[in-house]
Design a protein around this motif. Structure first.
Motif, PDB file in Angstrom:
ATOM      1  N   LEU B  96      42.305  50.609  30.907  1.00 45.82           N
ATOM      2  CA  LEU B  96      40.793  51.065  31.834  1.00 45.82           C
ATOM      3  C   LEU B  96      41.801  50.154  33.574  1.00 45.82           C
ATOM      4  CD1 LEU B  96      38.212  52.457  32.578  1.00 45.82           C
ATOM      5  CD2 LEU B  96      37.646  51.200  31.086  1.00 45.82           C
ATOM      6  N   CYS B  97      40.798  50.890  34.563  1.00 48.45           N
ATOM      7  CA  CYS B  97      41.894  49.964  35.457  1.00 48.45           C
ATOM      8  C   CYS B  97      39.754  50.525  36.020  1.00 48.45           C
ATOM      9  CB  CYS B  97      43.012  50.321  36.402  1.00 48.45           C
ATOM     10  SG  CYS B  97      44.287  50.115  34.988  1.00 48.45           S
ATOM     11  N   ASP B  98      38.780  49.886  35.990  1.00 44.75           N
ATOM     12  CA  ASP B  98      37.295  50.302  37.049  1.00 44.75           C
ATOM     13  C   ASP B  98      38.012  49.698  38.533  1.00 44.75           C
ATOM     14  OD1 ASP B  98      35.149  50.234  37.134  1.00 44.75           O
ATOM     15  OD2 ASP B  98      34.952  50.794  34.878  1.00 44.75           O
ATOM     16  N   CYS B  99      37.867  50.572  39.264  1.00 46.32           N
ATOM     17  CA  CYS B  99      37.672  50.286  40.495  1.00 46.32           C
ATOM     18  C   CYS B  99      36.575  49.831  40.994  1.00 46.32           C
ATOM     19  CB  CYS B  99      37.991  50.979  41.297  1.00 46.32           C
ATOM     20  SG  CYS B  99      40.058  51.825  41.313  1.00 46.32           S
ATOM     21  N   HIS B 100      35.788  49.214  40.449  1.00 45.56           N
ATOM     22  CA  HIS B 100      34.082  48.581  40.396  1.00 45.56           C
ATOM     23  C   HIS B 100      33.542  49.221  42.076  1.00 45.56           C
ATOM     24  CE1 HIS B 100      33.955  45.674  37.616  1.00 45.56           C
ATOM     25  NE2 HIS B 100      34.499  45.952  37.375  1.00 45.56           N
ATOM     26  N   ASP B 101      33.792  50.856  42.673  1.00 48.45           N
ATOM     27  CA  ASP B 101      34.024  51.840  43.736  1.00 48.45           C
ATOM     28  C   ASP B 101      34.993  50.775  44.838  1.00 48.45           C
ATOM     29  OD1 ASP B 101      32.847  53.973  42.635  1.00 48.45           O
ATOM     30  OD2 ASP B 101      30.707  52.869  42.472  1.00 48.45           O
ATOM     31  N   THR B 102      35.632  50.195  45.365  1.00 49.73           N
ATOM     32  CA  THR B 102      36.883  49.308  46.067  1.00 49.73           C
ATOM     33  C   THR B 102      37.724  49.903  46.137  1.00 49.73           C
ATOM     34  OG1 THR B 102      36.862  47.647  44.821  1.00 49.73           O
ATOM     35  CG2 THR B 102      34.932  47.581  46.180  1.00 49.73           C
ATOM     36  N   PRO B 103      38.384  50.217  46.840  1.00 47.05           N
ATOM     37  CA  PRO B 103      39.256  51.021  47.478  1.00 47.05           C
ATOM     38  C   PRO B 103      41.023  49.615  47.184  1.00 47.05           C
ATOM     39  CG  PRO B 103      38.351  51.332  49.383  1.00 47.05           C
ATOM     40  CD  PRO B 103      37.353  50.597  48.438  1.00 47.05           C
ATOM     41  N   GLU B 104      40.015  48.563  47.310  1.00 52.86           N
ATOM     42  CA  GLU B 104      40.967  47.179  47.306  1.00 52.86           C
ATOM     43  C   GLU B 104      41.959  47.181  46.008  1.00 52.86           C
ATOM     44  OE1 GLU B 104      38.215  47.230  48.840  1.00 52.86           O
ATOM     45  OE2 GLU B 104      38.625  47.835  50.573  1.00 52.86           O
ATOM     46  N   ARG B 105      40.491  47.610  44.861  1.00 55.88           N
ATOM     47  CA  ARG B 105      41.411  46.862  43.481  1.00 55.88           C
ATOM     48  C   ARG B 105      42.282  48.616  43.473  1.00 55.88           C
ATOM     49  NH1 ARG B 105      37.559  44.547  38.638  1.00 55.88           N
ATOM     50  NH2 ARG B 105      36.219  43.886  40.959  1.00 55.88           N
ATOM     51  N   GLU B 106      41.718  49.563  43.726  1.00 56.75           N
ATOM     52  CA  GLU B 106      42.344  50.957  43.150  1.00 56.75           C
ATOM     53  C   GLU B 106      43.651  50.356  43.903  1.00 56.75           C
ATOM     54  OE1 GLU B 106      41.125  54.688  45.057  1.00 56.75           O
ATOM     55  OE2 GLU B 106      43.051  56.018  43.801  1.00 56.75           O
ATOM     56  N   GLU B 107      44.320  49.667  45.009  1.00 56.53           N
ATOM     57  CA  GLU B 107      45.379  49.873  45.385  1.00 56.53           C
ATOM     58  C   GLU B 107      46.285  48.479  44.144  1.00 56.53           C
ATOM     59  OE1 GLU B 107      47.522  50.442  47.424  1.00 56.53           O
ATOM     60  OE2 GLU B 107      46.863  51.535  49.084  1.00 56.53           O
ATOM     61  N   VAL B 130      44.561  55.497  50.237  1.00 56.87           N
ATOM     62  CA  VAL B 130      45.205  55.130  49.919  1.00 56.87           C
ATOM     63  C   VAL B 130      46.687  54.613  49.202  1.00 56.87           C
ATOM     64  CG1 VAL B 130      45.565  53.633  46.198  1.00 56.87           C
ATOM     65  CG2 VAL B 130      43.172  54.158  48.105  1.00 56.87           C
ATOM     66  N   ALA B 131      47.312  54.220  49.392  1.00 52.13           N
ATOM     67  CA  ALA B 131      48.617  55.069  49.982  1.00 52.13           C
ATOM     68  C   ALA B 131      49.666  54.634  49.092  1.00 52.13           C
ATOM     69  CB  ALA B 131      49.825  54.075  51.335  1.00 52.13           C
ATOM     70  N   GLY B 132      49.323  54.163  48.424  1.00 51.59           N
ATOM     71  CA  GLY B 132      49.906  53.784  47.604  1.00 51.59           C
ATOM     72  C   GLY B 132      51.272  54.499  46.829  1.00 51.59           C
ATOM     73  N   TYR B 133      50.137  56.347  46.071  1.00 50.62           N
ATOM     74  CA  TYR B 133      50.306  57.240  44.874  1.00 50.62           C
ATOM     75  C   TYR B 133      51.898  57.916  45.836  1.00 50.62           C
ATOM     76  CZ  TYR B 133      46.323  56.370  43.238  1.00 50.62           C
ATOM     77  OH  TYR B 133      44.744  55.926  42.020  1.00 50.62           O
ATOM     78  N   GLY B 134      51.740  57.805  46.716  1.00 53.09           N
ATOM     79  CA  GLY B 134      53.013  58.161  47.377  1.00 53.09           C
ATOM     80  C   GLY B 134      54.300  57.837  47.548  1.00 53.09           C
ATOM     81  N   PRO B 139      54.712  58.772  36.691  1.00 53.48           N
ATOM     82  CA  PRO B 139      54.397  60.398  36.044  1.00 53.48           C
ATOM     83  C   PRO B 139      52.794  60.235  36.668  1.00 53.48           C
ATOM     84  CG  PRO B 139      55.553  60.250  34.363  1.00 53.48           C
ATOM     85  CD  PRO B 139      55.751  58.841  34.727  1.00 53.48           C
ATOM     86  N   ILE B 140      51.776  60.882  37.739  1.00 52.64           N
ATOM     87  CA  ILE B 140      50.570  60.670  37.656  1.00 52.64           C
ATOM     88  C   ILE B 140      50.522  62.299  38.101  1.00 52.64           C
ATOM     89  CG2 ILE B 140      49.073  59.614  39.856  1.00 52.64           C
ATOM     90  CD1 ILE B 140      51.063  57.796  41.396  1.00 52.64           C
ATOM     91  N   GLY B 150      53.074  66.345  45.348  1.00 51.73           N
ATOM     92  CA  GLY B 150      54.081  66.535  44.458  1.00 51.73           C
ATOM     93  C   GLY B 150      53.189  65.669  43.514  1.00 51.73           C
ATOM     94  N   ILE B 151      52.258  65.468  43.459  1.00 50.50           N
ATOM     95  CA  ILE B 151      51.126  64.904  42.267  1.00 50.50           C
ATOM     96  C   ILE B 151      49.634  65.564  42.121  1.00 50.50           C
ATOM     97  CG2 ILE B 151      49.174  63.563  41.531  1.00 50.50           C
ATOM     98  CD1 ILE B 151      50.519  61.259  43.544  1.00 50.50           C
ATOM     99  N   PRO B 152      49.639  66.142  40.559  1.00 54.45           N
ATOM    100  CA  PRO B 152      48.906  67.388  40.222  1.00 54.45           C
ATOM    101  C   PRO B 152      47.446  66.860  40.289  1.00 54.45           C
ATOM    102  CG  PRO B 152      50.417  66.766  38.161  1.00 54.45           C
ATOM    103  CD  PRO B 152      50.904  66.183  39.547  1.00 54.45           C
ATOM    104  N   THR B 153      46.806  68.434  40.484  1.00 59.90           N
ATOM    105  CA  THR B 153      45.084  67.778  40.495  1.00 59.90           C
ATOM    106  C   THR B 153      44.602  68.724  39.560  1.00 59.90           C
ATOM    107  OG1 THR B 153      45.303  67.103  42.422  1.00 59.90           O
ATOM    108  CG2 THR B 153      43.135  67.638  41.720  1.00 59.90           C
TER     109      THR B 153
END
Lengths: 324, 324
Positions: B96-107, B130-134, B139-140, B150-153
C-alpha cells in the motif's frame, strides 16, 4: 572430518534445526538456556554458517505486514494511513493484509507473511481464536487486542472513554442510556465503565450486543428493533457507524435528537467527523496509536529478546456535537 | 575474444543497455523494430545472458503496488480492500502506497516501487504532473485518471453519472442546482454532463470548484460561504463527503432538506452509505473497478507488449434517499 553442518549443531545442542537457525539469525523468542546450548554447540564443533546463505536468510526485507479487519472501515483506513506513514519514515514498506472481516483470511495472512519473511507484523483485528500468533517466530505488535502471550498491545484508554461517554449522557439529562456494542465480554473495558457509571448513579445498565459477524443490514435491523422495543433516552455506541445508525433510526421514527435521544459514538475517525461533524464521540488518538505500534515494532525488530508487553493506554477525549 | 557483454549487444544494436535489458526480460513497451535489432545483435555476437543474474532479475516478486491519495478516505479505502482481495486471489501481495494526498509522495513511491521490482502498479490519485509514470518500465494500470500515453485507465461512466444527478435534481423541482467539485477542468465529465443538462433545460449552470489541495476546514468554509452568498435550491456534489458538508450547512442554517435544498452526492462508498443511508448518491461500481484493474494488470504482467488502452466505462447507478 567434513565441515560441521547445521544438523550437527542441532544434534549436539539437542534442539531442532529451526531453533538453531533462529538463534543464529536472532529471530523469535528464545530462552537463555536454548541460546546457551546452541552457542556452546557452535563453539564445540567449530561451526561456521555458510555466509552467502546466511546473508540471504538474514537479509532484511524491509517489509512489514499490517493485518486489519478492512480498510473500507474509516477507523481502520485511518489507522492504515498512519501506520504506513510511520513505516515509510523508517524505511519500511507495508504489505496490506485486509481480512475482509473474516478469521480464515487472518490465519492465511499470518502464514503468508511468515513465508515471505516480512520483518514484522502489526495486527489490529477483532477475530478471536486465531492460533497462529502464538506460534509466529517474528516480531509482532497488536493494536487494541490481546493476541498472545509476549505480544505487546497498543491501546487507547477504553475505560476512561467509557466513563466519559456514560457520564456525559447522564449530565445531559439521560436517565436510561443504552450501551450498544459488538460483543459484551469481560475484557470489554468500555462496557465495564458504562456499567460502573450507571451503578454509581443508581441507574439500570442495559447493554445491547449485536455480534461482530452480523452483516450491516442485520445489524441495523437488530439495533432498530431493540430501540423500538426498549425505550431509551440515550445511546452510547461503541463505534461511530453504530451511533449513526441510531441517529438515522431517530430521524425515521420522528425522535428529536438530542431532546428525546442523546447519542454518543466512539472512535472519531476523520472521515466520519467530516461526514457528520455534529456527532458527539470519544476520539481515539489514531495517529499516535499507529506511531506507537511502529515504534514498538522497530524496537523488537532491532532486538528480538525484548519481552516487555505492558503499555500505558493512550489518552482519549470526548468531542461534543449537537447529538447530545 | 572474451565473451560478449550486454554493452556489446547495446552498441551493436545501436540502443541503450537498458533497452537491451528490457527486451531480454520482456519488460516495458518496445517497438517491433527495437526488438528485432536487439535479437539480431544477440544472434550476431552469440551473447548469452548470465543465467544466475538473469534469473534474479527475471524473478517475479508477486508484489503489486497500489498508489492511492489516502485510504482514510472511504472511497479509496473500499477501493484498496477490493484491489487487495482481487490480487490475493491471483497470488499477489499488495504494497500500500498511501500518498497522504501529496504529489511528492507519489513521485517517491513510483521510484521506490520500481527499485523494489514490484511486478506491477495500480494507481488511483488526483495528483497532476507526476512525470514518473511516462518513464516507468513496468506494467501500470490507472483507475479514474489518465496517467500517461500507453497506460490503460479503468473508470466508471462519469458522463452518465453527471447526467443522472443533474436530471434527478431538476425532476425533484430544483431550478438552481449548483455543481460542487474539486477542480473544474475540461476533462471533468461530470461537470460537463451537469452543464449539458442545465443547458437542455434552459437553466444557468453554476460550478463551485474548491481545489483538491484545500484542507478540509477551508473546504467546508468555502462551500458554506458560497451557499450563503449564492442561493441554490439544489446541490450536486462530486463526492459524498462534500454533499454531507452541504447537508450539515443546511441543518445549521435551518434549511429544510429536501424542500429548500435537494442534495445529491457521488461515489456511494459503503461506509458512508452506512453512516448516512438517506443521502442520494451516484454509486460507482467500486468492486468491479478494482477487479477490472487487477485483470488488466495481470494481462499486462503476462504480456508486456499489450498496448490496448481503450476501456469501456463501467455502469453507475443513482440511489435515491431522503435528501432529494
Amino acid at each position: 572430518m567434513s565441515r560441521p553442518k547445521l544438523q550437527d549443531v542441532a544434534a549436539h545442542a539437542g534442539v531442532s534445526v529451526t531453533t538453531v537457525s533462529r538463534v543464529l539469525n536472532n529471530r523469535g523468542y528464545l530462552s537463555d538456556d536454548i541460546r546457551r546450548r546452541v552457542d556452546d554447540a557452535v563453539t564445540a564443533l567449530g561451526y561456521r554458517p555458510n555466509e552467502i546463505a546466511r546473508s540471504l536468510i538474514g537479509q532484511r526485507s524491509t517489509l512489514v505486514g499490517l493485518i486489519v479487519p478492512t480498510v473500507a472501515d474509516p477507523f481502520f483506513g485511518e489507522l492504515a494511513t498512519h501506520v504506513e506513514g510511520a513505516l515509510a519514515e523508517s524505511g519500511y514498506k507495508m504489505l496490506l493484509c485486509d481480512c475482509h472481516d473474516t478469521p480464515e483470511r487472518e490465519e492465511r495472512y499470518l502464514d503468508l507473511l511468515q513465508g515471505n519473511r516480512v520483518d514484522g507484523i502489526i495486527s489490529s483485528t477483532h477475530n478471536r481464536d486465531v492460533a497462529g500468533y502464538g506460534r509466529a517466530d517474528l516480531p509482532i505488535v497488536a493494536i487494541d487486542r490481546r493476541l498472545s502471550e509476549g505480544i505487546p498491545t497498543v491501546h487507547s484508554d477504553n475505560r476512561t472513554g467509557g466513563l466519559l461517554a456514560a457520564e456525559h449522557l447522564i449530565s445531559r439529562g439521560s436517565r436510561s442510556p443504552v450501551h450498544i456494542t459488538a460483543t459484551d465480554h469481560p475484557g470489554n473495558a468500555r462496557a465495564a465503565a458504562y456499567r460502573e457509571v450507571m451503578d454509581r448513579h443508581g441507574l439500570e445498565p442495559r447493554v445491547m450486543a449485536y455480534g461482530y459477524d452480523t452483516p450491516v443490514d442485520r445489524r441495523r435491523a437488530a439495533i432498530e428493533t431493540w430501540l423500538t422495543l426498549n425505550p431509551a433516552d440515550g445511546v452510547f455506541a461503541s463505534d461511530d457507524l453504530t451511533a449513526l445508525m441510531a441517529l438515522d433510526w431517530a430521524r425515521k421514527t420522528g425522535r428529536r435528537v438530542p431532546d428525546d435521544l442523546r447519542i454518543v459514538g466512539y472512535d472519531g475517525a476523520a472521515a466520519l467527523r467530516m461526514a457528520v461533524p455534529g456527532l458527539t464521540t470519544v476520539r481515539q488518538p489514531i495517529e499516535r496509536m499507529a506511531a506507537r505500534a511502529v515504534d514498538l515494532l522497530r524496537a523488537r525488530m532491532a532486538d528480538a529478546t525484548l519481552t516487555e508487553v505492558e503499555e500505558e493506554p493512550l489518552p482519549v477525549e470526548l468531542l461534543q456535537g449537537w447529538t447530545s
